[in-house]
Motif scaffolding. Structure first.
Motif, PDB file in Angstrom:
ATOM      1  N   UNK A   1       0.834  -1.212   0.000  1.00 52.32           N
ATOM      2  CA  UNK A   1       0.000   0.000   0.000  1.00 52.32           C
ATOM      3  C   UNK A   1       0.863   1.254   0.000  1.00 52.32           C
ATOM      4  N   UNK A   2       1.936   1.246   0.764  1.00 56.07           N
ATOM      5  CA  UNK A   2       2.865   2.381   0.812  1.00 56.07           C
ATOM      6  C   UNK A   2       3.501   2.597  -0.565  1.00 56.07           C
ATOM      7  N   UNK A   3       3.913   1.509  -1.194  1.00 55.03           N
ATOM      8  CA  UNK A   3       4.541   1.593  -2.513  1.00 55.03           C
ATOM      9  C   UNK A   3       3.555   2.147  -3.546  1.00 55.03           C
ATOM     10  N   UNK A   4       2.306   1.690  -3.471  1.00 52.19           N
ATOM     11  CA  UNK A   4       1.306   2.116  -4.443  1.00 52.19           C
ATOM     12  C   UNK A   4       0.940   3.593  -4.265  1.00 52.19           C
ATOM     13  N   UNK A   5       0.793   4.038  -3.017  1.00 52.61           N
ATOM     14  CA  UNK A   5       0.335   5.406  -2.759  1.00 52.61           C
ATOM     15  C   UNK A   5       1.441   6.441  -2.893  1.00 52.61           C
ATOM     16  N   UNK A   6       2.639   6.121  -2.423  1.00 51.94           N
ATOM     17  CA  UNK A   6       3.714   7.112  -2.376  1.00 51.94           C
ATOM     18  C   UNK A   6       4.894   6.777  -3.286  1.00 51.94           C
ATOM     19  N   UNK A   7       4.867   5.582  -3.875  1.00 49.55           N
ATOM     20  CA  UNK A   7       5.941   5.207  -4.789  1.00 49.55           C
ATOM     21  C   UNK A   7       7.263   4.940  -4.101  1.00 49.55           C
ATOM     22  N   UNK A   8       7.213   4.609  -2.811  1.00 55.95           N
ATOM     23  CA  UNK A   8       8.460   4.348  -2.088  1.00 55.95           C
ATOM     24  C   UNK A   8       8.373   3.011  -1.351  1.00 55.95           C
ATOM     25  N   UNK A   9       9.523   2.407  -1.156  1.00 58.55           N
ATOM     26  CA  UNK A   9       9.651   1.258  -0.261  1.00 58.55           C
ATOM     27  C   UNK A   9      10.914   1.493   0.564  1.00 58.55           C
ATOM     28  N   UNK A  10      10.915   1.044   1.830  1.00 60.30           N
ATOM     29  CA  UNK A  10      12.128   1.188   2.641  1.00 60.30           C
ATOM     30  C   UNK A  10      13.344   0.606   1.930  1.00 60.30           C
ATOM     31  N   UNK A  11      14.414   1.410   1.846  1.00 64.45           N
ATOM     32  CA  UNK A  11      15.540   1.068   0.981  1.00 64.45           C
ATOM     33  C   UNK A  11      16.724   0.446   1.705  1.00 64.45           C
ATOM     34  N   UNK A  12      16.836   0.675   3.007  1.00 62.56           N
ATOM     35  CA  UNK A  12      18.016   0.217   3.732  1.00 62.56           C
ATOM     36  C   UNK A  12      18.024  -1.302   3.869  1.00 62.56           C
ATOM     37  N   UNK A  13      19.100  -1.923   3.362  1.00 58.35           N
ATOM     38  CA  UNK A  13      19.260  -3.371   3.534  1.00 58.35           C
ATOM     39  C   UNK A  13      19.757  -3.634   4.956  1.00 58.35           C
ATOM     40  N   UNK A  14      19.309  -4.743   5.534  1.00 56.06           N
ATOM     41  CA  UNK A  14      19.593  -5.014   6.940  1.00 56.06           C
ATOM     42  C   UNK A  14      21.094  -5.052   7.264  1.00 56.06           C
TER      43      UNK A  14
END
Length: 310
Positions: free
Chosen positions: A280-293
């Protein structure tokens, strides 16, 4: 120029939000914090710090009356599940009475948007992973109940009074400055112990999973959502399950040697698997958390290690 109030801005997640906002020239920031778990050092130059408590209606009234806020990022909270279990009344006073005081001030002083830090705790122990925002909410702690109830207040304030509201359900957040004045999450606990050369304790066999999301990615999501209109609910997560044993391997890479790990009995009530969908976050704002663990753990451990050496 957008004028923002960040409650709890001197705390862990708040400090990451302030870092991002500080780099933006079109944002004027006021921080409201009682500094019980936050630090004034996290409030950056050019930002105003007002010391106060969200339970104090007079100080909030004075704050809103003297500023013309466009939006409130509400991070001030009692954040520890064990504390909520031990003292549910205090948890309610901070987390529920606090947000109602904020919402009433927003209604009175015509603030347009409230962005709220909710939690995966609203889902309880739900095996339908990865969890989506439409899952039934069944919190298993007073803390989870106050977060769930706040979400409903925000929905109703939107429907009754036209207040725009965005709810963020955070997965297991980690990063620099977590738990400086308290226990913090498993990552900060491991960081502190390993930086001191001590053993770490795992409850259970270490195969239990969590969704570890970096605080800087949380801050990005909040700031990207500032222009939103309407009522929205988003998980903020990596969408990846990581076992505690895999987390320990990331730490071993960060410290450059094996960790001294003690396994003990699982704790009653601990959730076995936890991972949230971020579609839902990706669809609405076009972002996904980017930091790899692995990178995030390295950054976080290095920060704790520097603190330990000072």
């Amino acid at each position: 120029m957008m004028k923002l109030l960040v409650t709890g801005g001197a705390g862990f997640i708040g400090s990451h939000v302030l870092e991002k906002l500080h780099a933006m020239v079109d944002r004027q920031v006021v921080v409201f914090d009682n500094l019980t778990s936050g630090s004034p050092d996290n409030v950056l130059p050019g930002m105003e710090l007002v010391r106060g408590d969200v339970r104090d209606t007079d100080s909030l009234e004075s704050l809103f009356a003297s500023h013309d806020f466009d939006a409130v990022i509400h991070l001030a909270a009692q954040t520890l599940v064990p504390t909520s279990v031990a003292d549910p009344v205090m948890d309610l006073q901070v987390n529920l009475e606090g947000i109602l005081h904020i919402l009433e001030c927003c209604r009175t002083y015509h603030v347009h948007h409230v962005l709220f830090s909710s939690s995966a705790a609203v889902y309880g122990d739900n095996p339908h992973v990865p969890l989506v925002e439409t899952e039934r909410l069944m919190p298993s702690s007073p803390y989870g109940i106050t977060k769930m109830t706040t979400e409903q207040y925000l929905r109703v304030y939107h429907e009754l009074y036209g207040l725009d509201a965005t709810v963020f359900r955070f997965a297991n957040v980690y990063g620099e400055r977590q738990g400086e004045k308290g226990e913090g999450g498993v990552v900060s606990i491991f960081c502190k112990l390993l930086a001191m050369g001590k053993a770490i304790t795992v409850y259970g066999d270490g195969r239990q999973t969590r969704d570890f999301v970096y605080a800087g990615d949380i801050a990005d999501a909040i700031i990207q959502a500032l222009p939103l209109k309407g009522f929205h609910t988003f998980n903020v997560s990596t969408g990846k399950e990581t076992s505690i044993n895999d987390l320990i391997r990331c730490f071993e890479d960060a410290i450059g040697h094996s960790a001294d790990v003690h396994y003990t009995e699982a704790r009653t009530g601990d959730i076995l698997r936890s991972v949230l969908s971020h579609d839902a976050l990706k669809q609405a704002l076009g972002i996904v958390p980017a930091m790899e663990l692995p990178e995030g753990i390295q950054k976080t451990y290095d920060w704790y290690n520097r603190q330990e050496k000072h």
